[in-house]
Design a protein around this motif. Structure first.
Motif, PDB file in Angstrom:
ATOM      1  N   ALA A  56       0.815  -1.218   0.000  1.00 20.91           N
ATOM      2  CA  ALA A  56       0.000   0.000   0.000  1.00 20.91           C
ATOM      3  C   ALA A  56       0.845   1.262   0.000  1.00 20.91           C
ATOM      4  CB  ALA A  56      -0.946   0.000   1.215  1.00 20.91           C
ATOM      5  N   THR A  57       1.925   1.278   0.783  1.00 20.61           N
ATOM      6  CA  THR A  57       2.794   2.465   0.808  1.00 20.61           C
ATOM      7  C   THR A  57       3.401   2.711  -0.561  1.00 20.61           C
ATOM      8  OG1 THR A  57       3.326   2.237   3.158  1.00 20.61           O
ATOM      9  CG2 THR A  57       4.889   3.462   1.802  1.00 20.61           C
ATOM     10  N   SER A  58       3.774   1.642  -1.255  1.00 17.79           N
ATOM     11  CA  SER A  58       4.322   1.780  -2.608  1.00 17.79           C
ATOM     12  C   SER A  58       3.299   2.405  -3.554  1.00 17.79           C
ATOM     13  CB  SER A  58       4.751   0.414  -3.158  1.00 17.79           C
ATOM     14  OG  SER A  58       5.906  -0.053  -2.503  1.00 17.79           O
ATOM     15  N   LEU A  59       2.042   1.998  -3.422  1.00 15.77           N
ATOM     16  CA  LEU A  59       1.007   2.583  -4.269  1.00 15.77           C
ATOM     17  C   LEU A  59       0.886   4.082  -4.000  1.00 15.77           C
ATOM     18  CD1 LEU A  59      -1.857  -0.082  -4.098  1.00 15.77           C
ATOM     19  CD2 LEU A  59      -0.001   0.119  -5.745  1.00 15.77           C
ATOM     20  N   GLY A  60       0.929   4.447  -2.721  1.00 20.93           N
ATOM     21  CA  GLY A  60       0.843   5.858  -2.374  1.00 20.93           C
ATOM     22  C   GLY A  60       2.002   6.664  -2.921  1.00 20.93           C
ATOM     23  N   LEU A  61       3.205   6.133  -2.799  1.00 18.93           N
ATOM     24  CA  LEU A  61       4.378   6.847  -3.300  1.00 18.93           C
ATOM     25  C   LEU A  61       4.373   6.918  -4.822  1.00 18.93           C
ATOM     26  CD1 LEU A  61       7.112   5.442  -0.889  1.00 18.93           C
ATOM     27  CD2 LEU A  61       5.870   7.613  -0.739  1.00 18.93           C
ATOM     28  N   ALA A  62       3.826   5.888  -5.457  1.00 20.65           N
ATOM     29  CA  ALA A  62       3.708   5.907  -6.921  1.00 20.65           C
ATOM     30  C   ALA A  62       2.751   7.017  -7.359  1.00 20.65           C
ATOM     31  CB  ALA A  62       3.219   4.551  -7.429  1.00 20.65           C
ATOM     32  N   MET A  63       1.649   7.182  -6.619  1.00 19.13           N
ATOM     33  CA  MET A  63       0.705   8.261  -6.927  1.00 19.13           C
ATOM     34  C   MET A  63       1.386   9.629  -6.778  1.00 19.13           C
ATOM     35  SD  MET A  63      -2.076   6.748  -7.796  1.00 19.13           S
ATOM     36  CE  MET A  63      -1.077   5.372  -8.395  1.00 19.13           C
ATOM     37  N   ALA A  64       2.199   9.754  -5.733  1.00 20.46           N
ATOM     38  CA  ALA A  64       2.918  11.016  -5.521  1.00 20.46           C
ATOM     39  C   ALA A  64       3.863  11.309  -6.673  1.00 20.46           C
ATOM     40  CB  ALA A  64       3.684  10.955  -4.204  1.00 20.46           C
ATOM     41  N   ALA A  65       4.596  10.289  -7.104  1.00 26.87           N
ATOM     42  CA  ALA A  65       5.556  10.465  -8.193  1.00 26.87           C
ATOM     43  C   ALA A  65       4.865  10.876  -9.487  1.00 26.87           C
ATOM     44  CB  ALA A  65       6.344   9.165  -8.408  1.00 26.87           C
ATOM     45  N   ARG A  66       3.671  10.365  -9.710  1.00 27.32           N
ATOM     46  CA  ARG A  66       2.921  10.757 -10.906  1.00 27.32           C
ATOM     47  C   ARG A  66       2.603  12.251 -10.891  1.00 27.32           C
ATOM     48  NH1 ARG A  66      -1.610   5.927 -11.760  1.00 27.32           N
ATOM     49  NH2 ARG A  66      -0.120   4.254 -12.266  1.00 27.32           N
ATOM     50  N   HIS A  67       2.283  12.758  -9.718  1.00 25.88           N
ATOM     51  CA  HIS A  67       1.905  14.167  -9.624  1.00 25.88           C
ATOM     52  C   HIS A  67       3.108  15.101  -9.629  1.00 25.88           C
ATOM     53  CE1 HIS A  67      -2.445  13.866  -9.118  1.00 25.88           C
ATOM     54  NE2 HIS A  67      -2.237  12.778  -8.392  1.00 25.88           N
ATOM     55  N   THR A  68       4.267  14.620  -9.182  1.00 25.51           N
ATOM     56  CA  THR A  68       5.454  15.484  -9.167  1.00 25.51           C
ATOM     57  C   THR A  68       6.328  15.299 -10.399  1.00 25.51           C
ATOM     58  OG1 THR A  68       6.862  13.866  -8.007  1.00 25.51           O
ATOM     59  CG2 THR A  68       5.510  15.337  -6.640  1.00 25.51           C
ATOM     60  N   GLY A  69       6.037  14.260 -11.197  1.00 23.07           N
ATOM     61  CA  GLY A  69       6.882  13.978 -12.349  1.00 23.07           C
ATOM     62  C   GLY A  69       8.242  13.437 -11.926  1.00 23.07           C
ATOM     63  N   GLY A  70       8.292  12.828 -10.743  1.00 18.31           N
ATOM     64  CA  GLY A  70       9.566  12.341 -10.208  1.00 18.31           C
ATOM     65  C   GLY A  70       9.780  10.846 -10.391  1.00 18.31           C
ATOM     66  N   ARG A  71      10.882  10.367  -9.844  1.00 18.46           N
ATOM     67  CA  ARG A  71      11.220   8.942  -9.868  1.00 18.46           C
ATOM     68  C   ARG A  71      10.794   8.300  -8.558  1.00 18.46           C
ATOM     69  NH1 ARG A  71      17.305   8.202 -10.262  1.00 18.46           N
ATOM     70  NH2 ARG A  71      16.740   5.990 -10.423  1.00 18.46           N
ATOM     71  N   HIS A  72      10.250   7.111  -8.661  1.00 19.60           N
ATOM     72  CA  HIS A  72       9.903   6.315  -7.479  1.00 19.60           C
ATOM     73  C   HIS A  72      10.720   5.034  -7.567  1.00 19.60           C
ATOM     74  CE1 HIS A  72       6.777   3.484  -5.429  1.00 19.60           C
ATOM     75  NE2 HIS A  72       7.790   3.765  -4.623  1.00 19.60           N
ATOM     76  N   VAL A  73      11.642   4.881  -6.635  1.00 21.90           N
ATOM     77  CA  VAL A  73      12.559   3.735  -6.655  1.00 21.90           C
ATOM     78  C   VAL A  73      12.379   2.919  -5.386  1.00 21.90           C
ATOM     79  CG1 VAL A  73      14.954   3.002  -6.862  1.00 21.90           C
ATOM     80  CG2 VAL A  73      14.220   5.129  -7.939  1.00 21.90           C
ATOM     81  N   CYS A  74      12.338   1.608  -5.545  1.00 22.81           N
ATOM     82  CA  CYS A  74      12.203   0.710  -4.401  1.00 22.81           C
ATOM     83  C   CYS A  74      13.452  -0.160  -4.272  1.00 22.81           C
ATOM     84  CB  CYS A  74      10.969  -0.172  -4.555  1.00 22.81           C
ATOM     85  SG  CYS A  74      10.681  -1.257  -3.140  1.00 22.81           S
ATOM     86  N   ILE A  75      13.993  -0.223  -3.056  1.00 24.73           N
ATOM     87  CA  ILE A  75      15.165  -1.047  -2.770  1.00 24.73           C
ATOM     88  C   ILE A  75      14.696  -2.349  -2.130  1.00 24.73           C
ATOM     89  CG2 ILE A  75      17.316  -1.200  -1.460  1.00 24.73           C
ATOM     90  CD1 ILE A  75      17.277   1.900  -1.378  1.00 24.73           C
ATOM     91  N   VAL A  76      15.085  -3.467  -2.708  1.00 17.60           N
ATOM     92  CA  VAL A  76      14.739  -4.774  -2.143  1.00 17.60           C
ATOM     93  C   VAL A  76      16.021  -5.544  -1.837  1.00 17.60           C
ATOM     94  CG1 VAL A  76      12.519  -4.870  -3.332  1.00 17.60           C
ATOM     95  CG2 VAL A  76      14.548  -5.829  -4.433  1.00 17.60           C
ATOM     96  N   PRO A  77      15.995  -6.441  -0.844  1.00 18.88           N
ATOM     97  CA  PRO A  77      17.226  -7.112  -0.424  1.00 18.88           C
ATOM     98  C   PRO A  77      17.696  -8.252  -1.305  1.00 18.88           C
ATOM     99  CG  PRO A  77      15.398  -7.841   0.923  1.00 18.88           C
ATOM    100  CD  PRO A  77      14.860  -6.744   0.037  1.00 18.88           C
ATOM    101  N   ASP A  78      16.777  -8.901  -2.037  1.00 19.04           N
ATOM    102  CA  ASP A  78      17.163 -10.088  -2.792  1.00 19.04           C
ATOM    103  C   ASP A  78      16.228 -10.305  -3.982  1.00 19.04           C
ATOM    104  OD1 ASP A  78      14.803 -11.201  -1.638  1.00 19.04           O
ATOM    105  OD2 ASP A  78      15.967 -11.778   0.132  1.00 19.04           O
ATOM    106  N   GLU A  79      16.559 -11.312  -4.784  1.00 18.89           N
ATOM    107  CA  GLU A  79      15.791 -11.596  -5.991  1.00 18.89           C
ATOM    108  C   GLU A  79      14.373 -12.065  -5.674  1.00 18.89           C
ATOM    109  OE1 GLU A  79      15.118 -11.759 -10.098  1.00 18.89           O
ATOM    110  OE2 GLU A  79      16.634 -10.780  -8.867  1.00 18.89           O
ATOM    111  N   ARG A  80      14.222 -12.816  -4.599  1.00 19.24           N
ATOM    112  CA  ARG A  80      12.895 -13.283  -4.200  1.00 19.24           C
ATOM    113  C   ARG A  80      11.969 -12.096  -3.934  1.00 19.24           C
ATOM    114  NH1 ARG A  80      11.408 -16.257   1.540  1.00 19.24           N
ATOM    115  NH2 ARG A  80       9.256 -16.809   1.030  1.00 19.24           N
ATOM    116  N   SER A  81      12.478 -11.127  -3.208  1.00 20.88           N
ATOM    117  CA  SER A  81      11.682  -9.937  -2.911  1.00 20.88           C
ATOM    118  C   SER A  81      11.375  -9.158  -4.179  1.00 20.88           C
ATOM    119  CB  SER A  81      12.427  -9.039  -1.913  1.00 20.88           C
ATOM    120  OG  SER A  81      12.572  -9.672  -0.663  1.00 20.88           O
TER     121      SER A  81
END
Length: 218
Positions: A56-81
């Motif tokens: 859910a937090t990712s969805l919210g940040l994605a919505m924010a990035a759409r409105h600011t024209g910015g980049r939304h990047v997610c850091i994950v620890p491994d390939e499974r994630s």
């Protein structure tokens, strides 16, 4: 240069996040973070995520990035994630950038405007410490802050050396949100010290799950 608050953009991102997350039945954390990231016109929005965590937090940040024209990047620890995250976000209709592992993390965390870490992750302080604040300043947020296993947590001790902590606030939203506004360089300053500040603003947030209304000063 500094972050400048835009109420209109914050409101639009908040509404879009409410619509996107209504089926997930989470607390108001995604909506609040989305509004803050959009309101501050964040151009580089970074979050940390791991296996088994809601998106859910990712969805919210994605919505924010759409409105600011910015980049939304997610850091994950491994390939499974990574595989789990890509599948979940794709099904939700968003596609943030995803980076895996600590080596990729260093490049991504340069010039961050808005950063969200999950205190359930053991490495959340390492992510905070490696993040380099953008010349405009940045907002860092720790969600699930009530569950972190660190006594005496202090922002000064977990951000890059020389980063200036302008102010911070703890909000009783979800399982706790600890948020700090950071200045670019110039040493550190504790909350309440003699820093020149612009007019403060009151921000109202309604927890969609409990119906509770929270007011905090920014």
């Amino acid at each position: 240069m500094k972050l400048i608050w835009s109420p209109e953009t914050a409101s639009k991102a908040y509404i879009d996040t409410v619509k996107s997350c209504e089926k997930l039945r989470e607390s108001g954390v995604p909506e609040l973070l989305s509004a803050m990231a959009a309101g501050w016109d964040a151009k580089l929005i970074v979050e940390s995520w791991s296996h088994g965590t809601p998106i859910a937090t990712s969805l919210g940040l994605a919505m924010a990035a759409r409105h600011t024209g910015g980049r939304h990047v997610c850091i994950v620890p491994d390939e499974r994630s990574r595989l789990e995250y890509v599948k979940a976000t794709r099904n939700a209709g968003v596609m943030p950038e995803v980076v895996v592992g600590e080596e990729a993390t260093v490049a991504v965390l340069a010039g961050v405007d808005f950063l969200v870490v999950d205190c359930k992750r053991k490495d959340f302080t390492r992510v905070l410490r490696r993040a380099k604040v953008s010349p405009r300043g940045a907002v860092f947020a720790c969600k699930n802050a009530c569950q972190r296993n660190l006594s005496g947590f202090r922002w000064h001790g977990v951000v890059e050396r020389g980063t200036r902590v302008v102010r911070s606030v703890f909000l009783p939203v979800g399982k706790g949100l600890d948020i700090a506004y950071l200045g670019y360089g110039g040493g550190s300053a504790s909350v309440g010290s003699s820093i020149k500040k612009g007019p403060s603003r009151w921000i109202k947030h309604i927890d969609q799950k409990s119906g509770e209304e929270h007011l905090f000063r920014e």
